[in-house]
Design an enzyme around this catalytic site. Structure first.
Site, PDB file in Angstrom:
ATOM      1  N   SER A  94      -5.607  18.658   3.071  1.00 42.42           N
ATOM      2  CA  SER A  94      -6.756  19.446   3.501  1.00 42.42           C
ATOM      3  C   SER A  94      -6.921  20.746   2.714  1.00 42.42           C
ATOM      4  O   SER A  94      -8.057  21.111   2.366  1.00 42.42           O
ATOM      5  CB  SER A  94      -6.663  19.736   5.002  1.00 42.42           C
ATOM      6  N   ASN A 131     -11.836  17.596  16.296  1.00 43.59           N
ATOM      7  CA  ASN A 131     -11.061  17.842  15.077  1.00 43.59           C
ATOM      8  C   ASN A 131     -11.535  19.071  14.309  1.00 43.59           C
ATOM      9  O   ASN A 131     -11.029  19.375  13.239  1.00 43.59           O
ATOM     10  CB  ASN A 131     -11.071  16.605  14.157  1.00 43.59           C
ATOM     11  N   LYS A 139      -5.863  16.386  18.965  1.00 48.70           N
ATOM     12  CA  LYS A 139      -7.314  16.254  19.019  1.00 48.70           C
ATOM     13  C   LYS A 139      -7.853  16.220  20.448  1.00 48.70           C
ATOM     14  O   LYS A 139      -9.025  16.550  20.675  1.00 48.70           O
ATOM     15  CB  LYS A 139      -7.760  15.008  18.252  1.00 48.70           C
ATOM     16  N   ASP A 162     -15.028  13.378  12.446  1.00 51.82           N
ATOM     17  CA  ASP A 162     -14.502  12.065  12.054  1.00 51.82           C
ATOM     18  C   ASP A 162     -15.586  10.987  12.115  1.00 51.82           C
ATOM     19  O   ASP A 162     -15.576  10.044  11.326  1.00 51.82           O
ATOM     20  CB  ASP A 162     -13.341  11.655  12.967  1.00 51.82           C
ATOM     21  N   TYR A 185      -4.884   6.668   3.792  1.00 53.89           N
ATOM     22  CA  TYR A 185      -5.185   7.007   2.397  1.00 53.89           C
ATOM     23  C   TYR A 185      -3.933   7.259   1.570  1.00 53.89           C
ATOM     24  O   TYR A 185      -4.018   7.528   0.375  1.00 53.89           O
ATOM     25  CB  TYR A 185      -6.116   8.225   2.318  1.00 53.89           C
ATOM     26  N   GLY A 189      -8.960   5.230   3.359  1.00 58.12           N
ATOM     27  CA  GLY A 189      -9.561   6.285   4.163  1.00 58.12           C
ATOM     28  C   GLY A 189      -9.765   7.607   3.461  1.00 58.12           C
ATOM     29  O   GLY A 189     -10.157   8.589   4.111  1.00 58.12           O
TER      30      GLY A 189
END
Length: 405
Positions: free
Chosen positions: A15, A77, A56, A93, A192, A213
């Site tokens: 991120s 999120n 979450k 998401d 991912y 992903g």
């Protein structure tokens, strides 16, 4: 602005890299235990945060308002602190998954889709697929539709893996056998890392389109950044960020004949790109405690190949490395998925007359031409790109990678 990611264990998060490409704001990792979440939300020094598992749902009671998307998903999120201190919860998401479906080009409208897993990612996928006109069926370990009665869903056209099965570091396993679904038109895996899970590799082998992903990760971050900054961001930024991150995350695995210069080129390439270099033959020797000729003498080629596969399995699951493989690595069928799961594979070509043979048992005895004849189609099959192994090889590989960006 002060933004970041809230979670429990965040060591492998991408991120910060993504948000650095989305906007000019600081982005930190906030690792908190469950009993620290409430105080952090109330008193933490942030203007906007992303929230990842397992929080979450945990954050919802501490928020002042939810967007319709967050209420619909029952999970948050993205959290934004308003100027008056109130906390707004949102879920990006959903946007990320819809964007992934559109990017994949896999048809979903009117199709039956199996969504593996019953957690938060599954709920997002189910809602998005339903809104896109599909008929989603949740497959769980113990629900009405489970892995024991998959035969009733052999007509499924799409499979979405919303479980962690196959995710780093537990690479190489798949939640189901794709051969049981003769009408399959596509596979989506929200994982991912690695770039190609066992599920996606199996789909590729069957000629079925698949997508991991990473696109979803970038797309949901794009929408989160819009909430952080209060400014619209074009969807056009998703593709270049996705490409750059994909190249950065993958290893670069060098294959080619023994003595073609994989170690030399690998060291040069790693230095040029700021990556760690790993010579798999060196690692094999360390594990064995003796030289490669000694391994051949003691255990034969079969013993050596088993050791080679074990070392490849260990390092090929990592990210961002430069790997120099052994010359015969591609001769073992089980090694190809290990290479493909998380690497850009580069074949280094060199004339057989220029190959070094010292310390290479299989290269001695004047059999290099025959060896090359047998191995050439295997190198071609394994490789994503081919480069001549000379003094400019490292530069050429770096240039080819840059072209993809």
């Amino acid at each position: 602005m002060n933004c970041g990611l809230l979670g429990r264990v965040l060591g492998h998060s991408y991120s910060p890299q993504i948000h650095a490409m989305l906007g000019d704001y600081p982005y930190s990792l906030f690792e908190k235990e469950p009993d620290e979440v409430g105080d952090f939300l109330k008193n933490g020094d942030f203007t906007g945060i992303n929230v990842t598992i397992p929080y979450k749902k945990t954050v919802i009671p501490f928020l002042d308002e939810l967007t319709p998307a967050a209420e619909k998903m029952g999970a948050v999120n993205t959290v934004v602190r308003r100027p008056d201190g109130a906390l707004l919860g949102h879920n990006t998401d959903y946007f990320g998954f819809v964007s992934l479906v559109q990017h994949s080009g896999i048809p979903v409208q009117g199709r039956k889709a199996l969504v593996l897993g019953s957690g938060g990612a599954s709920g997002t996928a189910v809602q998005a697929l339903r809104d896109l006109g599909a008929t989603p069926i949740v497959i769980s370990r113990s629900g009405e539709n489970n892995y024991g009665n998959l035969c009733r869903h052999a007509d499924a056209c799409l499979i979405v893996n919303a479980t962690p099965v196959g995710m780093y570091p537990k690479n190489g396993v798949s939640p189901l056998d794709l051969a049981a679904f003769p009408h399959l038109e596509g596979v989506l895996d929200v994982i991912y890392n690695p770039a190609k899970t066992r599920l996606l590799l199996d789909a590729e082998a069957l000629g079925i389109p698949g997508e991991n992903g990473l696109w979803m990760l970038v797309a949901q971050a794009k929408e989160a950044a819009e909430y952080f900054t209060g400014q619209p961001i074009s969807d056009a930024v998703i593709a270049p960020i996705h490409r750059r991150l994909s190249v950065q995350m993958k290893n670069i695995a060098l294959v080619g004949m023994p003595g073609c210069g994989k170690t030399t080129v690998g060291r040069q390439l790693a230095q040029r790109l700021g990556r760690k270099f790993v010579d798999l033959d060196d690692e094999l020797v360390k594990d064995a405690g003796c030289s490669i000729p000694d391994i051949f003498a003691r255990e034969g080629e079969d013993g050596f190949r088993a050791r080679e596969t074990a070392v490849l399995e260990r390092f090929s699951r990592e990210s961002g490395l430069v790997l120099a493989t052994g010359g015969g690595c591609v001769t073992q069928a089980e090694n190809l998925p290990l290479l493909w799961q998380n690497s850009t594979v580069c074949w280094l070509q060199r004339d057989t007359a220029a190959l070094a043979t010292d310390g290479r048992p299989l290269s001695q005895g004047g059999k290099l031409e025959e060896m090359y004849r047998i191995r050439r189609p295997l190198y071609e099959k394994a490789a994503d790109l081919t480069v001549q192994s000379d003094e400019n090889a490292a530069e050429a590989i770096a240039a080819r990678l840059e072209e993809t960006l």
